[in-house]
Write an enzyme that holds these catalytic residues in place. Structure first.
Site, PDB file in Angstrom:
ATOM      1  NE  ARG A 189       2.002  -4.292  -1.175  1.00 31.01           N
ATOM      2  CZ  ARG A 189       3.365  -4.488  -0.638  1.00 31.01           C
ATOM      3  NH1 ARG A 189       3.781  -5.235   0.627  1.00 31.01           N
ATOM      4  NH2 ARG A 189       4.420  -3.896  -1.185  1.00 31.01           N
ATOM      5  CB  ILE A 237      -0.967   2.165  -7.109  1.00 28.59           C
ATOM      6  CG1 ILE A 237      -0.359   3.476  -6.224  1.00 28.59           C
ATOM      7  CG2 ILE A 237      -1.618   2.801  -8.432  1.00 28.59           C
ATOM      8  CD1 ILE A 237       0.760   4.087  -6.798  1.00 28.59           C
ATOM      9  CB  ALA A 256       4.071  -5.777 -10.860  1.00 27.47           C
ATOM     10  CE1 TYR A 293      10.114   2.539  -8.460  1.00 31.53           C
ATOM     11  CE2 TYR A 293      10.525   4.612  -9.096  1.00 31.53           C
ATOM     12  CZ  TYR A 293       9.488   3.765  -8.500  1.00 31.53           C
ATOM     13  OH  TYR A 293       8.290   3.897  -8.597  1.00 31.53           O
ATOM     14  N   PRO A 306       2.523   8.790 -11.520  1.00 31.24           N
ATOM     15  CG  PRO A 306       1.794   6.852 -10.488  1.00 31.24           C
ATOM     16  CD  PRO A 306       2.665   7.339 -11.616  1.00 31.24           C
ATOM     17  N   GLY A 307       2.925  10.913  -8.754  1.00 26.20           N
ATOM     18  CA  GLY A 307       3.913  11.614  -7.644  1.00 26.20           C
ATOM     19  C   GLY A 307       3.888  10.604  -6.666  1.00 26.20           C
TER      20      GLY A 307
HETATM   21  N1  LIG Z   1       3.880   4.973  -4.223  1.00 25.95           N
HETATM   22  C1  LIG Z   1       4.278   5.860  -4.867  1.00 25.95           C
HETATM   23  O1  LIG Z   1       4.610   6.922  -4.215  1.00 25.95           O
HETATM   24  C2  LIG Z   1       4.555   5.690  -6.261  1.00 25.95           C
HETATM   25  C3  LIG Z   1       5.015   6.864  -6.968  1.00 25.95           C
HETATM   26  C4  LIG Z   1       5.192   6.638  -8.467  1.00 25.95           C
HETATM   27  C5  LIG Z   1       4.989   5.569  -9.298  1.00 25.95           C
HETATM   28  N2  LIG Z   1       4.632   4.476  -8.335  1.00 25.95           N
HETATM   29  C6  LIG Z   1       4.434   3.055  -8.979  1.00 25.95           C
HETATM   30  O2  LIG Z   1       3.014   2.749  -8.875  1.00 25.95           O
HETATM   31  C7  LIG Z   1       2.942   1.203  -8.920  1.00 25.95           C
HETATM   32  C8  LIG Z   1       2.761   0.703  -7.758  1.00 25.95           C
HETATM   33  O3  LIG Z   1       3.311   1.083  -6.809  1.00 25.95           O
HETATM   34  P1  LIG Z   1       3.140   0.968  -5.100  1.00 25.95           P
HETATM   35  O4  LIG Z   1       3.248   2.183  -4.378  1.00 25.95           O
HETATM   36  O5  LIG Z   1       1.730   0.514  -4.985  1.00 25.95           O
HETATM   37  O6  LIG Z   1       3.716  -0.494  -4.909  1.00 25.95           O
HETATM   38  P2  LIG Z   1       3.469  -1.444  -3.653  1.00 25.95           P
HETATM   39  O7  LIG Z   1       4.815  -2.151  -3.354  1.00 25.95           O
HETATM   40  O8  LIG Z   1       2.734  -0.986  -2.547  1.00 25.95           O
HETATM   41  O9  LIG Z   1       2.802  -2.627  -4.675  1.00 25.95           O
HETATM   42  C9  LIG Z   1       3.325  -3.168  -5.700  1.00 25.95           C
HETATM   43  C10 LIG Z   1       2.531  -4.309  -5.867  1.00 25.95           C
HETATM   44  O10 LIG Z   1       3.318  -5.099  -6.996  1.00 25.95           O
HETATM   45  C11 LIG Z   1       3.417  -6.620  -6.493  1.00 25.95           C
HETATM   46  N3  LIG Z   1       4.631  -6.944  -7.424  1.00 25.95           N
HETATM   47  C12 LIG Z   1       5.898  -6.520  -6.943  1.00 25.95           C
HETATM   48  N4  LIG Z   1       6.832  -7.124  -8.027  1.00 25.95           N
HETATM   49  C13 LIG Z   1       6.018  -8.186  -8.619  1.00 25.95           C
HETATM   50  C14 LIG Z   1       6.268  -9.094  -9.579  1.00 25.95           C
HETATM   51  N5  LIG Z   1       7.707  -9.660 -10.124  1.00 25.95           N
HETATM   52  N6  LIG Z   1       5.396  -9.914 -10.076  1.00 25.95           N
HETATM   53  C15 LIG Z   1       4.087  -9.895  -9.566  1.00 25.95           C
HETATM   54  N7  LIG Z   1       3.680  -8.820  -8.814  1.00 25.95           N
HETATM   55  C16 LIG Z   1       4.965  -7.865  -8.100  1.00 25.95           C
HETATM   56  C17 LIG Z   1       3.885  -6.300  -4.935  1.00 25.95           C
HETATM   57  O11 LIG Z   1       3.361  -7.841  -4.575  1.00 25.95           O
HETATM   58  C18 LIG Z   1       2.395  -5.407  -4.934  1.00 25.95           C
HETATM   59  O12 LIG Z   1       1.523  -6.133  -4.622  1.00 25.95           O
HETATM   60  C19 LIG Z   1       4.448   0.777  -9.223  1.00 25.95           C
HETATM   61  O13 LIG Z   1       4.881   0.615 -10.443  1.00 25.95           O
HETATM   62  C20 LIG Z   1       5.434   2.079  -8.737  1.00 25.95           C
HETATM   63  O14 LIG Z   1       6.606   2.282  -9.237  1.00 25.95           O
HETATM   64  C21 LIG Z   1       4.392   4.566  -7.166  1.00 25.95           C
END
Ligand SMILES: NC(=O)c1ccc[n+]([C@@H]2O[C@H](COP(=O)([O-])OP(=O)(O)OC[C@H]3O[C@@H](n4cnc5c(N)ncnc54)[C@H](O)[C@@H]3O)[C@@H](O)[C@H]2O)c1
Length: 253
Positions: free
Chosen positions: A15, A17, A90, A160, A190-191
């Site tokens: 799901r 990123i 994750a 976080y 990422p931003g």
């Molecule tokens: N969305 C943003 O704005 C943003 C910005 C900076 C960094 N990030 C980072 O990017 C990464 C992805 O974020 P996202 O926005 O796609 O998040 P999201 O919540 O949309 O997706 C996260 C995915 O990780 C999985 N996951 C969560 N905990 C888990 C676990 N214990 N074991 C296995 N899978 C697990 C979830 O099921 C999901 O599929 C993360 O590391 C997040 O911190 C996101």
């Protein structure tokens, strides 16, 4: 910038990123094992039709659990071979009604749960893939951190922000330790990227963030995946211990 037929593990790769990273690696011909704890996301994942791309297997697993890692790596090795690419993506960012938990009200359980997924998960994966990568004399580890590691978390909680900064220390330390084995370790910060995680806050919050981004838009999962695609390629072999800021210019180091 091709990546030869290799086996990658992408955590949280069903799901957001992580899904875009999975698709980027598949398009580059890399076989991918997705380790994700969300059964619905796994069920809804549709592999690309591209016959020339890599193959994908999705495993339900919690990255904070060492036993789950053993299971994921067993599936990867028996299905595709040694794991030479790892993307620690994750993460969780618990919110209450779309807002961060104030630190003064945060339970120790909530703190530990975020450290377990966001930081211990990356430690376990990086530890357990070392044998395959060092035997191959080639490996790529990419840790998905966050702009919050640079600026402090504006929307997410202290757990976080702390884990995302800690991932940069983990990245640099492993880059020293694993570099001599032909393994590079890098981080991406990422931003604001529009994913289910980012959609967990009020629209006004994301609109305010967009106003601070010089390129005039929020990021897409593919913006991050493209950076990861480069970092895991052969051409990126001299990039080690780096943090790549991919944020539309909202933070410039
Ligand atoms: N969305 C943003 O704005 C943003 C910005 C900076 C960094 N990030 C980072 O990017 C990464 C992805 O974020 P996202 O926005 O796609 O998040 P999201 O919540 O949309 O997706 C996260 C995915 O990780 C999985 N996951 C969560 N905990 C888990 C676990 N214990 N074991 C296995 N899978 C697990 C979830 O099921 C999901 O599929 C993360 O590391 C997040 O911190 C996101």
């Amino acid at each position: 910038m091709s990546t030869a037929r290799r086996c990658a593990v992408v955590t949280g790769g069903a799901r957001g990123i992580g899904e875009a990273i999975t698709r980027e690696l598949l398009a580059r011909g890399t076989d991918v094992v997705v380790a994700d704890w969300n059964a619905t996301a796994i069920d809804e994942f549709r592999p690309p039709a591209d016959q020339d791309g890599g193959r994908v297997t999705l495993v339900r697993a919690d990255v904070s659990q060492e036993a789950d890692w053993f299971r994921v790596l067993e599936v990867a090795r028996s299905t595709y071979g040694p794991v030479t690419v790892l993307v620690n993506n994750a993460a969780i960012s618990p919110k209450r009604d779309g807002r961060r938990t104030p630190t003064s009200e945060m339970s120790l359980d909530e703190w530990h749960s975020v450290l377990a997924v966001n930081l211990t998960g990356a430690f376990l994966g990086s530890k357990l893939v070392h044998a395959d990568m060092s035997a191959a004399g080639w490996g790529r580890i990419v840790n998905i951190s966050s702009q919050a590691a640079r600026t402090g978390a504006r929307v997410a909680g202290v757990h976080y922000g702390a884990t995302k900064a800690a991932l940069l220390g983990l990245t640099r330390t492993l880059a020293f330790e694993y570099g001599p084995d032909g393994i590079t370790v890098n981080a991406v910060t990422p931003g604001r990227i529009m994913t289910p995680m980012a959609a967990g806050v009020a629209d006004e919050v994301n609109q305010a963030m967009q106003r601070d981004i010089p390129v005039g838009r929020l990021g897409t999962p593919e913006d991050t995946a493209a950076v990861v695609g480069f970092l895991v390629s052969d051409q990126a072999g001299f990039v080690n211990g780096a943090t790549v800021d991919a944020n539309g210019g909202s933070w410039m180091g």
